[in-house]
Write an enzyme that holds these catalytic residues in place. Sequence first.
Site, mmCIF file in Angstrom:
data_model
loop_
_atom_site.group_PDB
_atom_site.id
_atom_site.type_symbol
_atom_site.label_atom_id
_atom_site.label_comp_id
_atom_site.label_asym_id
_atom_site.label_seq_id
_atom_site.Cartn_x
_atom_site.Cartn_y
_atom_site.Cartn_z
ATOM 1 N N ASP A 44 -11.902 1.658 2.560
ATOM 2 C CA ASP A 44 -12.082 0.215 2.374
ATOM 3 C C ASP A 44 -13.518 -0.103 1.947
ATOM 4 O O ASP A 44 -13.806 -1.224 1.526
ATOM 5 C CB ASP A 44 -11.829 -0.504 3.714
ATOM 6 N N GLN A 103 -6.193 -2.409 9.098
ATOM 7 C CA GLN A 103 -5.797 -3.667 8.463
ATOM 8 C C GLN A 103 -6.365 -4.839 9.263
ATOM 9 O O GLN A 103 -6.206 -4.911 10.485
ATOM 10 C CB GLN A 103 -4.252 -3.742 8.404
ATOM 11 N N LYS A 142 0.843 -1.207 0.000
ATOM 12 C CA LYS A 142 0.000 0.000 0.000
ATOM 13 C C LYS A 142 0.872 1.249 0.000
ATOM 14 O O LYS A 142 0.613 2.210 -0.730
ATOM 15 C CB LYS A 142 -0.945 -0.018 1.210
HETATM 16 N N1 GUN Z 1 -6.938 -7.751 5.190
HETATM 17 C C1 GUN Z 1 -6.949 -8.497 4.049
HETATM 18 N N2 GUN Z 1 -7.568 -7.817 3.057
HETATM 19 C C2 GUN Z 1 -7.940 -6.628 3.578
HETATM 20 C C3 GUN Z 1 -8.599 -5.490 3.035
HETATM 21 O O1 GUN Z 1 -8.999 -5.433 1.866
HETATM 22 N N3 GUN Z 1 -8.801 -4.447 3.899
HETATM 23 C C4 GUN Z 1 -8.395 -4.492 5.196
HETATM 24 N N4 GUN Z 1 -8.647 -3.433 5.967
HETATM 25 N N5 GUN Z 1 -7.766 -5.535 5.719
HETATM 26 C C5 GUN Z 1 -7.547 -6.589 4.913
#
Ligand code: GUN
Length: 282
Positions: free
Chosen positions: A121, A98, A54
Amino acid sequence: MTAKIISGREVAEQILTTDLKNKVIALNENNIKPKLVVVLVGDVKASASYVAQKEKFAVKAGIESEVRRFKKDVTEDEILTVIDNINNDKSIHGVIVQLPLPDHISVAKVLNRIHPSKDVDGFTPTNVGKLFLGEDTLVSCTPKGIMQMLASTGTNLTGKNVTVVGRSNIVGKPVAILCLQQHATVTMCHSRTKDLNAKLADADIIIVAVGIPKFIHGDQIPEGSIVIDVGIHNIDGKLCGDVDFDSASIKASSITPVPGGVGPMTVCALIENTIIAAERIG
Ligand code: GUN
């Protein structure tokens, strides 16, 4: 038939370094500097590598990103206070927490606390509800990335049969809604579906997000279909998806690889959502 590989890595790179970069330049000219904050709790190895990607993609698009790290014994109240502070911080346009979180922290409570305008998200009930109603909203990243990959193949979904395998809130359910919005006929399946092969037999597009390594094999896939594999698993040090790539790629017309398929598109969609949030919040 040998399937064409839909490279999420290439599609994401293209979107990040053209459309998104240009949008960021335009925002910067108006003194708006899009900023994403990632809240990371504990030391889950996979989470650390997702978060690193990211940060890398944020740099490519020219946006600011910050990771706020917390030990795994941080309290739920502390995380809720962190979210409150981010909600009130005008320099931050997008936040994600996350997942997974440690068991003592309620995922629902934490996600609910994020202001919908900063929920890049697309996980808050408000944004999920708007998606369901077909209203303009921040759409969750993996489904959004999947739709962009399908668009990159030039496929028009109108009237197409899409079979989704997996019914999660983050992938299966929202991607089904997005396909419906594009006038596809959607069949929802999951690990307990009776006679899955019959549900796959007339699919033009198969989206697999079931979380089971190599759950779908080539012999279940109609000749010439498009296969989108959302899964990622580390089996004895080798990455694979929810689809058995070798047998599926002989049947499909196009297929996403693992790694380098849906993963980069998810991160690209997160950056895009942060830019959209910045455009709206200012
Ligand atoms: N953990 C695995 N995939 C994701 C996602 O798309 N968003 C978040 N916040 N955590 C994750």
